[in-house]
Design an enzyme around this catalytic site. Structure first.
Site, short mmCIF file in Angstrom:
data_model
loop_
_atom_site.label_atom_id
_atom_site.label_comp_id
_atom_site.label_asym_id
_atom_site.label_seq_id
_atom_site.Cartn_x
_atom_site.Cartn_y
_atom_site.Cartn_z
N ASP A 92 1.72 8.98 7.36
CA ASP A 92 2.39 9.83 6.38
C ASP A 92 2.01 11.27 6.69
O ASP A 92 1.27 11.55 7.63
CB ASP A 92 2.01 9.40 4.96
CG ASP A 92 0.53 9.61 4.67
OD1 ASP A 92 -0.17 10.22 5.50
OD2 ASP A 92 0.07 9.15 3.61
N SER A 93 2.52 12.19 5.88
CA SER A 93 2.34 13.61 6.21
C SER A 93 1.15 14.21 5.49
O SER A 93 0.80 15.36 5.70
CB SER A 93 3.58 14.37 5.80
OG SER A 93 3.71 14.31 4.38
N GLY A 94 0.55 13.45 4.59
CA GLY A 94 -0.55 13.99 3.81
C GLY A 94 -0.10 14.62 2.51
O GLY A 94 -0.91 14.90 1.63
N GLY A 95 1.21 14.86 2.40
CA GLY A 95 1.73 15.52 1.19
C GLY A 95 1.31 14.81 -0.09
O GLY A 95 0.72 15.42 -0.99
N PHE A 96 1.54 13.52 -0.13
CA PHE A 96 1.25 12.76 -1.34
C PHE A 96 -0.23 12.89 -1.73
O PHE A 96 -0.55 13.07 -2.91
CB PHE A 96 1.63 11.29 -1.14
CG PHE A 96 1.53 10.48 -2.39
CD1 PHE A 96 2.50 10.57 -3.38
CD2 PHE A 96 0.45 9.63 -2.60
CE1 PHE A 96 2.40 9.82 -4.55
CE2 PHE A 96 0.34 8.89 -3.77
CZ PHE A 96 1.32 8.98 -4.74
N ASP A 146 6.21 16.93 2.67
CA ASP A 146 7.10 17.08 1.52
C ASP A 146 6.30 17.26 0.25
O ASP A 146 5.10 17.00 0.22
CB ASP A 146 8.00 15.83 1.37
CG ASP A 146 7.18 14.56 1.16
OD1 ASP A 146 5.97 14.54 1.51
OD2 ASP A 146 7.73 13.56 0.67
N GLY A 221 9.03 9.81 -3.12
CA GLY A 221 9.07 10.19 -4.52
C GLY A 221 9.61 9.13 -5.45
O GLY A 221 10.07 9.43 -6.55
N ASP A 271 5.69 0.36 2.80
CA ASP A 271 4.22 0.33 2.82
C ASP A 271 3.76 0.40 1.39
O ASP A 271 4.48 0.92 0.53
CB ASP A 271 3.65 1.54 3.58
CG ASP A 271 3.65 2.79 2.70
OD1 ASP A 271 4.73 3.39 2.51
OD2 ASP A 271 2.59 3.13 2.14
N CYS A 311 -1.67 -18.08 6.53
CA CYS A 311 -2.80 -17.72 7.38
C CYS A 311 -3.91 -18.75 7.19
O CYS A 311 -3.91 -19.53 6.23
CB CYS A 311 -3.27 -16.28 7.14
SG CYS A 311 -4.21 -16.02 5.65
#
Lengths: 376, 376
Positions: A92-96, A146, A221, A271, A311
């Site tokens: 991810d971009s780290g934004g969250f 974002d 979002g 995810d 599993c």
């Protein structure tokens, strides 16, 4: 990155396909286990490959940037090398995390200034720096920076925020195009649709995002406090616009039911921390419903954790044993629950895929959503 | 239980052999991982079998009696069934935990009254009840109920305590002989030599213990605060008396060096929490010495955790990655460290065995003890 659609469900927007990265083939729909700080919590890569069967995992840029940090990751030759994972990674971009975890963040046109939740140190993420960081991490799929407003953001804030995210997106894509992978394999870059719970904004955002014609597109979002119906409605609006021939990634979602509903709306990638985080607290997802394994009722239930499980752990260990581990606060409890839940999530998307391919997805999905949310 | 000696080292009392229980063959010398409450902390049975290669583990009677409790264990069909472990299990008698963990314990001729460290509930362990409990747990090897005085116990206390342990032993063996296994496989019962750090008491205790001619014999009450030299001296005194043709088990010991020294004094079986407990705190045992993996010096050391290691994890993960997991307090850190350390301990005893069989044990041991205690 390549993507090909294989089958479309005749009664819904669900589709099956395959994504190809330099780290392998990813059948879609797919669920990506969350490997926050360079580890899917409590699961070593051998079990992740052999028991969970994950072809791709997610890393969090914010966490990896703070620890182990870019210097270590670069010297290691990227995150794959560092954590011993040879299949695909999306970051991810780290934004969250900047907006949910960090302290005293300050949003400007330039980017987001924040203080680390670990030591209070000051940092700046910009749409450009976040591309550079993800180049250093070496994710196969990188995400745009974002802003993610909360589920109940007022319209005026949602517009502003979306427009800022759009301007950031343009800068991010420019940086992506003028930079190169560091480790000899290809990286791609997904833009993110925002727009909170407003159909009109989601439409505008999806159109803007689609205009860049990237390898894949994400919906951000959602599942941030809005009603589920609003979430499904937004997905529908957005997916009517996002290109058919590119994978669609719904970020941070969700429950097994959410996932099946979103697949039927045309989403390909997911995810969520739910299978691991809730697993660590004793919540076990199965095809028959949800188990709170700490419950007294499992005390002498020596049947397998999940008779329909896929599993080793599902059939080898009993409910009574897993309950005992949780009651005794033994770390093996969260470990087994996490492996089981992820294995179940991966089974769920692979079964959805199989149902799409055999043309029975919608009927199967309607049946499953009734079962999946039951409390056992 | 059967035991056969295979080779004797010409220059020491070390010997190699094999123990056979209804749950399999145990090559000796052997190290038994400690599975306190029905789990070796942080390691699932698959890794315990395939990576650690443990043919036998230890369970703690005190802990298992309190949780999950005898009712659950009995209904499960014993601990093997309950925890999904099909190889051998040895249980201690609970004596050590009663004296070290429980609250307001009261020692009488009858047994030990104590309050649970979990909820303050009142319990009584007697030499007889502890046999019954171990019958219910279903251990392949059960241990006698003993009192373990501290390493600096005065002579007068040590005598009293030893004599009580001897009277308890007699009662325990009577109970063992008149009771039967519950689950269709054989169980055996080891007496324990006590006598603190007094050679004369150890001699008396070993003679008393030997007189019962049980399948195997244990040495308790060492590594409880006395100097190492005293421990080795006591082992020597005791092993000169305990029968040659029965396995000897040194309880709760110890460091890799302790284990090699004790093997050279004729000990065959070991258990200790050190590889797992210290592993959880970042201490890594290797054939080259000891690593504190949290140390800054490993930050960018991308070499394998243990180049001479013998499990998947040793070669797959780097020191830098393992350090990162500990710094980030990720549970995978303790997991990997525990698996590695146990795998190393099991390698150490199997290599000792190989050296005994090739007649080179003493030379090898002298070389190893220099390496093993080094700080890397």
């Amino acid at each position: 990155m390549q993507y090909q659609i294989e089958k479309r469900d005749p009664k819904s927007s669900a589709r099956s396909g395959k994504i190809f990265t330099d780290h392998g083939e990813i059948p879609t729909p797919i669920f990506m286990p969350v490997g926050t700080v360079g580890t899917v919590k409590g699961i070593h890569v051998k079990d992740l490959e052999e028991e969970v069967n994950a072809p791709i995992i997610l890393g969090n840029t914010y966490h990896l940037y703070l620890r182990p940090g870019l210097e270590v990751l670069k010297e290691a030759g990227g995150l794959h090398q560092f954590m011993g994972w040879n299949r695909s990674i999306l970051t991810d971009s780290g934004g969250f995390q900047v907006f949910s975890l960090s302290e005293r963040r300050k949003l400007t046109e330039k980017g987001a200034e924040f203080r680390s939740h670990l030591d209070g140190s000051k940092h700046l993420f910009t749409p450009e720096s976040v591309v550079d960081i993800q180049r250093t991490i070496g994710a196969d799929i990188m995400m745009a920076f974002d802003e993610c407003p909360s589920g109940d953001a007022p319209y005026s804030y949602a517009v502003q925020s979306m427009e800022l995210t759009h301007r950031w997106l343009k800068r991010g894509i420019e940086q992506f195009k003028k930079s190169n992978p560091l480790y000899g394999y290809e990286q791609t870059f997904f833009p993110i649709v925002q727009g909170a719970g407003y159909a009109e904004l989601r439409k505008r955002s999806a159109e803007y995002v689609a205009s860049f014609d990237m390898d894949g597109n994400a919906i951000g979002g959602l599942a941030v406090g809005e009603p589920e119906e609003v979430m499904y409605q937004m997905i529908e609006v957005v997916n009517a616009i996002l290109p058919q021939d590119k994978p669609r990634y719904l970020m941070g979602v969700g429950t097994p039911v959410n996932i099946l509903e979103a697949i039927s709306l045309g989403v390909d990638m997911f995810d969520c921390v739910m299978p691991t985080r809730n697993g660590r607290n004793g919540m076990i997802f199965t095809s028959q419903g949800i188990i709170n394994i700490k419950n007294e009722k499992w005390k002498t239930d020596f049947s397998p954790i999940d008779e329909q499980g896929h599993c080793f752990f599902d059939l080898h260990y009993s409910k009574a044993y897993l309950r005992h581990l949780f009651v005794a606060r033994e770390m093996l409890g969260p470990q087994i629950a996490s492996i089981h839940n992820l294995s179940f999530y991966l089974w769920l998307v692979s079964e959805a895929r199989r149902q799409i391919e055999s043309g029975c997805f919608s009927t199967w999905k309607d049946q499953m959503v009734k079962q999946l949310a039951r409390r056992l």
